[in-house]
Design an enzyme around this catalytic site. Structure first.
Site, PDB file in Angstrom:
ATOM      1  N   LYS A   1       0.837  -1.183   0.000  1.00  0.00           N
ATOM      2  CA  LYS A   1       0.000   0.000   0.000  1.00  0.00           C
ATOM      3  C   LYS A   1       0.886   1.251   0.000  1.00  0.00           C
ATOM      4  O   LYS A   1       2.052   1.150   0.408  1.00  0.00           O
ATOM      5  CB  LYS A   1      -0.939  -0.037   1.200  1.00  0.00           C
TER       6      LYS A   1
ATOM      7  N   ASP B   1      -2.002  -6.307   2.503  1.00  0.00           N
ATOM      8  CA  ASP B   1      -2.544  -5.501   3.598  1.00  0.00           C
ATOM      9  C   ASP B   1      -2.207  -6.280   4.855  1.00  0.00           C
ATOM     10  O   ASP B   1      -2.841  -7.294   5.155  1.00  0.00           O
ATOM     11  CB  ASP B   1      -4.064  -5.337   3.452  1.00  0.00           C
ATOM     12  N   HIS B   2      -1.177  -5.831   5.572  1.00  0.00           N
ATOM     13  CA  HIS B   2      -0.645  -6.692   6.628  1.00  0.00           C
ATOM     14  C   HIS B   2      -1.636  -6.947   7.745  1.00  0.00           C
ATOM     15  O   HIS B   2      -1.487  -7.901   8.505  1.00  0.00           O
ATOM     16  CB  HIS B   2       0.678  -6.137   7.173  1.00  0.00           C
TER      17      HIS B   2
ATOM     18  N   HIS C   1      -6.947  -0.964   5.889  1.00  0.00           N
ATOM     19  CA  HIS C   1      -6.986  -1.864   7.044  1.00  0.00           C
ATOM     20  C   HIS C   1      -8.379  -1.957   7.690  1.00  0.00           C
ATOM     21  O   HIS C   1      -8.893  -3.045   7.928  1.00  0.00           O
ATOM     22  CB  HIS C   1      -6.004  -1.395   8.123  1.00  0.00           C
TER      23      HIS C   1
END
Lengths: 509, 372
Positions: free
Chosen positions: A165, A194-195, A258
C-alpha cells in the site's frame, strides 16, 4: 506431481522455491519487516529450499554490504532472536542489484543475473517481485519489468508481483495503478498486501464466525445494535513521517485499507468455500453495499475529522499536529477520523458501523466491538441497576484475543447486577508464538494463495466509498469543519456527539 | 525418555519438594483455589488436561520441569501420576502453580499441576485419581512413560483424546505396538496416537520433504532404487521407523527382510512395472541425545540425495547429486530432540497424525521380519 513426503496440503498451501526480487531494498520496510520475516520463516524451517532474495535499489552496495546492513537490523528486530549460524546460511541466499528504477538496462542486467543464478545454483524459474519502494516508482518498475521481459513466467515457472500500500490515493489513481500492474501481471498473479489481514486475530474473525455454531445465528440486525471498529495510536509524526502523512491522512492511510478490510470480514456472508476468490467475492459484496455519502451535508452528518492540539501522551508533552515536523502549518489533513458507515444488505439493515482512527490518542489499540441489542425491558432489566448490553470485543492488537461482556448477579441477598467479562487471550492460551503478519503473507505469496491479499475490485470499491468523503472535505465549497482534540485524549467532542445522537457511546478502551 | 535410564529411583522428601505443597486428597480443589486466590495479578488458564503417567519414581524430578516448560506455550492442567509397586495401596498428592509472564512482562498466566504418588496401586486407583481431577470439557492428552502396563485399560483409554508414548523406551516394541493397536480397536477408543520415537524423526522427514520440493528431485521419485539410513546405535527403533515412513510415503509394499541385518526389500508398483526398492538401516555409535538419524542416502537410477545433520546438530545439510548438477544446502534448522521439545511439538501441532498409522503398519512388518 505432488511431493509424497509432504503431509500438510489439506491445511496450508506450501511455499514454492523461487527468487524474490525486492524493489526498494534499502528502505525501512525491507530491513525491518521483510528480511526479518524471511529469516523467521527460515528459523521455523518453512523456507522453501532454493529460495533466493535479490534486493534492487539505487544506492551502490555490494552483496556483502547489503547482507551486513540487513544483519544489523535483524539482530534488533527478529521475533526469534538472531542465530549467527542460521544467519550465515540464510544470508548466502541474499544478493544486491544496484540500478535506478527508471533504467531499463538495470532490469536487463537483473534478468541476466537471475538466469545466471539459476544456472549456478540450480534452476527454479519462479519469480516473486516485491514492490517495497515509494509508490511514485511503481509505474516505472512495472513498465521496465514488462520491457525487459522479466515479468514473463519462464517455462515451468511462475511470475508474481506483491504490491505494498498505498493502492493509490483515490479511485482514479487506484485504477491507474491497477491498470499498470495488470498490463504487466495478470490479476491472479497480483498480490496486494494488507498486513492487517495477516494478523492472527484478523484471520480468526472468519473462524470465530463460521467454525462456531453459537455466534452466526446472532450475527445480524435482529440481535446486533451496532459495531465499532477502533484503531488508536499514541504515536504522532515521529521519525519524519509527517511529510508522507500530511498528504494522506487517517481516512486514506488506515480506513480505506486496514479498517474497511476488518469491516468486510465482520460483515461478509459465509463464503461458498475457503478459496481466495470464494472469500474475496463475499468481501467485495460488503464493499459494494457500503452506503455512499453523496453530499457534503451527508458527510458532515456521518463523518468527523479532527487534528490534535498540544497535550500529554505517555507522560510527555507533545506538540499539536500542525506543529509536527514536516507538517504544513495550515494543514487540512486529519490525523483523526470517525465514520458512521452503513452496510445496505439484508443482514445489516439499520446497523451502524462506527469506525474511528486517531493519532496521539492515549494508547495503542486496535479492536472490533460487537454491541448486541439490550435484553427486553422486563424482569431484571426493570431494576434500578438494569443491565448493559452484551458486547463482544475482538482485540486485533495488542493483547490479541476475544472478550465477551455479560451481566451477572452480585453476590448477596438483593438482586444487583454487574457486567462481567469472559476473556480469551492468545498469549494466555497459546503462548507467545504467533508469527508476524508478514511471515504468513510472504509464505502465502510464495505458495500462490491470495486469500489474504486484496483483489482489484475490493480496492476500487473501497475507494469509491472513501472518495465521497474526501471530495466533500477537499473539493466542496462548504467543506465540513475540522475539529480539534488535545493530544492524549480520546478524540474530539464531535466524535462523541456522532454516537450520542444515536443514543450510543464509544467503547472505553 | 532416554531408553538407557530405567533404574527405579526412590522418593525422598528432597525429591518430592519439586511437586509443591503436599495436600490431603479431599482438599485438592480447595488448595488449588487458595493457590490462585493469593495473587490478583494472575490469570488462570487451561486449554487441555495433560496427564503424565509413569511407573518410575525418577519421573518426579524429571517431568516437573518439562511440564513447567510446556505450560509456557500450552496452558494446561497437568496431572503427574507416579504409580509405584509394593505395599498397601496408598495415594499422596501435591499441588503447585506454574506461572509465566505474558508478552511485555504483563500479567502472569498460571496453570496448575496436581501430582499423585500411588503405591501398590491397582488400575482403579490410577483411574480414579485421574478422573476426579480432570478439568471438565477440555481434551485429555495422556503422556505414557515406558511400557504399556496393566494400568493401560479400557475405561481409562476411553477418556483419552491424544495418547503419547515412546516406543524407544519399550523393552519389546513388537509387543508394545500390539497392545497399542489393540487399544485403538477397543470400543469407545477415540484417541489419536503419537510416538515420540516417530516425532523425533520430524526434522529428517521435513528435510526429505524439502529436498523433494525440488522439481528435478521430485521427478525421480518413482526411480528410487535404494535408501540407506544410518542412525545412532541407541536409536534402533527410530531407524526402523524412518525406513517404514519412506515405504509408506512412497506407497511401497514390503516383500522380504531381515531384522537382524536391517535389510529390507520392497516392491514399487504392480505387475510388469513392479520394481524393487531396498532399504538398509545401519548403526553408528553416537550419543543418544540429539538427532537419531546420522545420514540418509536416497539413490535413484542416475543420482542421489544425501542428508545429514551438521556436526553440532543445528542444521540439516542436503546434497543433491544429479547429472549436470551438484549442490549442497544447509538451511533447515533442527529442533531439539529432548522429551520436552518433542512434547511441545506434539501439543503445538495437534491434528490427526495421519502418517502414523500407515507407518506403524509397515514398521510392525519389519519387526516381524526374519531371514528366510
Amino acid at each position: 506431481m505432488d511431493n509424497p513426503f509432504r503431509d500438510e496440503p489439506l491445511t496450508r498451501s506450501l511455499p514454492q522455491p523461487c527468487t524474490v526480487i525486492i524493489f526498494g531494498a534499502t528502505g525501512d520496510l525491507t530491513h525491518r519487516k521483510l528480511i526479518p520475516a524471511f529469516y523467521n520463516v527460515a528459523a521455523d524451517g518453512d523456507l522453501p529450499s532454493g529460495l533466493r532474495i535479490v534486493g534492487f535499489a539505487r544506492r551502490p552496495k555490494s552483496d556483502e554490504e547489503f547482507r551486513s546492513d540487513l544483519e544489523a537490523i535483524n539482530r534488533k528486530v527478529s521475533r526469534q532472536g538472531h542465530n549467527d549460524a542460521l544467519w550465515e546460511t540464510f544470508s548466502q541466499s541474499i544478493y544486491y542489484h544496484q540500478s535506478e528504477f527508471q533504467d531499463l538496462e538495470g532490469y536487463q542486467a537483473l534478468a541476466e543475473r537471475l538466469d545466471k543464478l539459476d544456472e549456478e545454483r540450480g534452476g527454479h524459474p519462479n519469480r516473486l517481485f516485491y514492490l517495497a519502494s515509494a509508490p511514485e516508482f511503481f509505474d516505472d518498475i512495472m513498465l521496465h519489468l514488462k520491457e525487459s521481459g522479466l515479468c514473463d513466467a519462464k517455462p515451468g515457472g511462475w511470475s508474481r508481483v506483491v504490491v505494498e500500500k498505498p493502492f493509490g490515493v483515490d479511485l482514479p489513481t487506484a485504477q491507474h495503478l491497477n491498470n499498470v500492474v495488470n498490463s504487466t501481471f495478470a490479476e491472479k498473479e497480483t498480490y496486494r498486501i494488507d498486513h492487517y489481514l495477516g494478523k492472527e486475530t484478523a484471520q480468526n474473525i472468519m473462524v470465530l464466525r463460521f467454525a462456531n455454531a453459537i455466534f452466526e445465528p446472532l450475527w445480524n440486525s435482529r440481535y446486533i445494535d451496532h459495531i465499532q471498529i477502533t484503531c488508536a495510536e499514541n504515536l504522532g509524526m515521529e521519525g519524519g513521517r509527517g511529510g508522507y502523512y500530511d498528504k494522506s491522512g487517517a481516512l486514506r492511510d488506515m480506513v480505506q485499507n486496514h479498517l474497511l478490510q476488518l469491516l468486510s470480514l465482520v460483515a461478509m456472508e459465509p463464503p461458498v468455500d475457503l478459496s481466495a476468490d470464494g472469500v474475496r467475492d463475499e468481501k467485495v459484496k460488503v464493499f459494494k453495499s457500503l452506503r455512499h455519502m453523496e453530499t457534503p451535508e451527508e458527510v458532515a452528518q456521518n463523518v468527523v475529522r479532527a487534528q490534535y492540539t498540544p497535550g500529554v501522551v505517555d507522560g510527555e508533552k507533545v506538540v499539536g499536529y500542525r506543529q509536527e515536523d514536516r507538517v504544513n502549518l495550515e494543514s487540512q489533513t486529519e490525523p483523526f477520523v470517525a465514520v458512521k458507515a452503513m452496510v445496505d444488505s439484508w443482514r445489516w439493515q439499520g446497523v451502524p458501523f462506527y469506525i474511528r482512527m486517531g493519532k496521539r490518542l492515549p494508547k495503542k489499540a486496535t479492536e472490533i466491538s460487537i454491541h448486541f441489542r439490550r435484553a427486553p425491558e422486563v424482569l431484571f432489566n426493570t431494576l434500578p441497576s438494569r443491565g448493559r448490553s452484551n458486547v463482544m470485543v475482538i482485540r486485533i492488537q495488542p493483547n490479541e484475543g476475544i472478550a465477551l461482556r455479560m451481566m451477572s448477579k452480585l453476590p448477596g441477598p438483593s438482586i444487583r447486577m454487574e457486567g462481567v467479562k469472559m476473556d480469551f487471550q492468545y498469549s494466555t492460551s497459546f503462548g507467545n508464538k504467533s508469527p508476524e503478519a508478514y511471515e504468513r503473507l510472504l509464505l502465502d505469496a510464495m505458495a500462490g494463495d491470495a486469500t489474504l491479499f486484496a483483489r482489484r475490485d475490493e480496492v476500487e470499491e473501497a475507494w469509491k466509498f472513501i472518495d465521497c468523503i474526501e471530495h466533500a472535505w477537499h473539493k466542496s465549497s462548504d467543506p465540513p469543519p475540522m475539529a480539534e482534540y488535545p493530544a492524549g485524549s480520546w478524540g474530539p467532542k464531535e466524535a462523541d456527539d456522532l454516537l450520542a445522537r444515536d443514543g450510543r457511546y464509544w467503547r472505553r478502551l | 525418555m532416554n531408553p538407557s535410564s530405567s533404574a527405579q529411583a526412590t522418593l525422598t522428601p528432597e525429591s518430592t519438594a519439586v511437586l509443591g505443597k503436599e495436600v490431603k486428597l479431599p482438599a485438592i480443589d480447595r488448595e488449588l483455589r487458595v493457590l490462585f486466590a493469593e495473587d490478583s495479578g494472575i490469570s488462570r488458564a487451561s486449554l487441555l488436561n495433560l496427564v503424565v503417567y509413569s511407573e518410575d519414581a525418577a519421573s518426579v524430578e524429571r517431568d516437573t520441569p518439562i511440564i513447567q516448560e510446556l505450560t509456557r506455550e500450552t496452558a494446561c492442567r497437568a496431572l503427574l501420576i507416579i504409580s509405584l509397586p509394593g505395599g498397601e495401596p496408598s495415594v499422596r498428592a501435591w499441588v503447585q502453580a506454574h506461572c509465566n509472564l505474558t508478552t511485555g512482562g504483563g500479567k502472569a498466566v498460571c496453570t496448575e499441576q496436581v501430582s499423585f504418588v500411588i503405591r501398590g496401586a491397582t488400575p482403579a486407583y490410577v483411574r480414579s485419581s485421574i478422573f476426579a481431577h480432570l478439568d471438565s470439557d477440555l481434551p485429555v492428552v495422556f503422556w505414557w512413560h515406558g511400557d504399556l502396563s496393566s494400568a493401560f485399560e479400557e475405561s481409562l483409554v476411553s477418556r483419552i483424546d491424544r495418547l503419547i508414548v515412546d516406543s524407544s523406551s519399550w523393552p519389546d516394541p513388537r509387543d508394545g505396538f500390539r497392545k497399542l493397536f489393540a487399544a485403538i480397536e477397543w470400543e469407545g477408543s477415540q484417541f489419536v496416537a503419537h510416538d515420540l520415537a516417530f516425532t523425533r524423526l520430524g526434522p529428517v522427514c521435513s528435510a526429505v520433504a524439502v529436498a523433494f520440493d525440488d522439481s528435478q528431485v521430485l521427478e525421480r521419485t518413482g526411480r528410487i532404487e535404494k535408501i540407506r539410513i544410518v542412525c545412532a546405535t541407541p536409536r534402533r527403533i527410530e531407524g526402523l521407523f524412518l525406513a517404514s515412513w519412506f515405504a509408506c510415503r512412497l506407497g511401497l509394499t514390503f516383500v522380504s527382510g531381515d531384522l537382524e541385518d536391517s535389510h529390507f526389500e520392497f516392491q514399487n508398483g504392480e505387475g510388469k512395472k513392479a520394481a524393487s526398492v531396498e532399504i538398509d538401516v545401519a548403526y553408528r555409535d553416537k550419543e543418544s541425545i540429539g538427532q537419531p538419524i546420522l545420514e540418509v542416502v536416497i539413490e535413484t537410477d542416475d543420482g542421489k540425495v544425501t542428508l545429514n545433520p551438521s556436526p553440532d546438530d543445528a542444521f540439516f545439510r542436503t546434497c543433491v547429486d544429479l547429472p549436470h548438477r551438484k549442490e549442497c544446502q544447509e538451511l533447515l534448522p533442527i529442533r531439539k530432540c529432548d522429551d520436552g521439545s518433542l512434547m511441545a511439538a506434539v501439543l503445538g501441532r495437534a491434528g490427526q497424525n495421519r502418517q502414523f498409522p500407515g507407518t506403524v503398519a509397515i514398521l510392525r512388518e519389519l519387526l516381524d521380519s526374519e531371514a528366510e
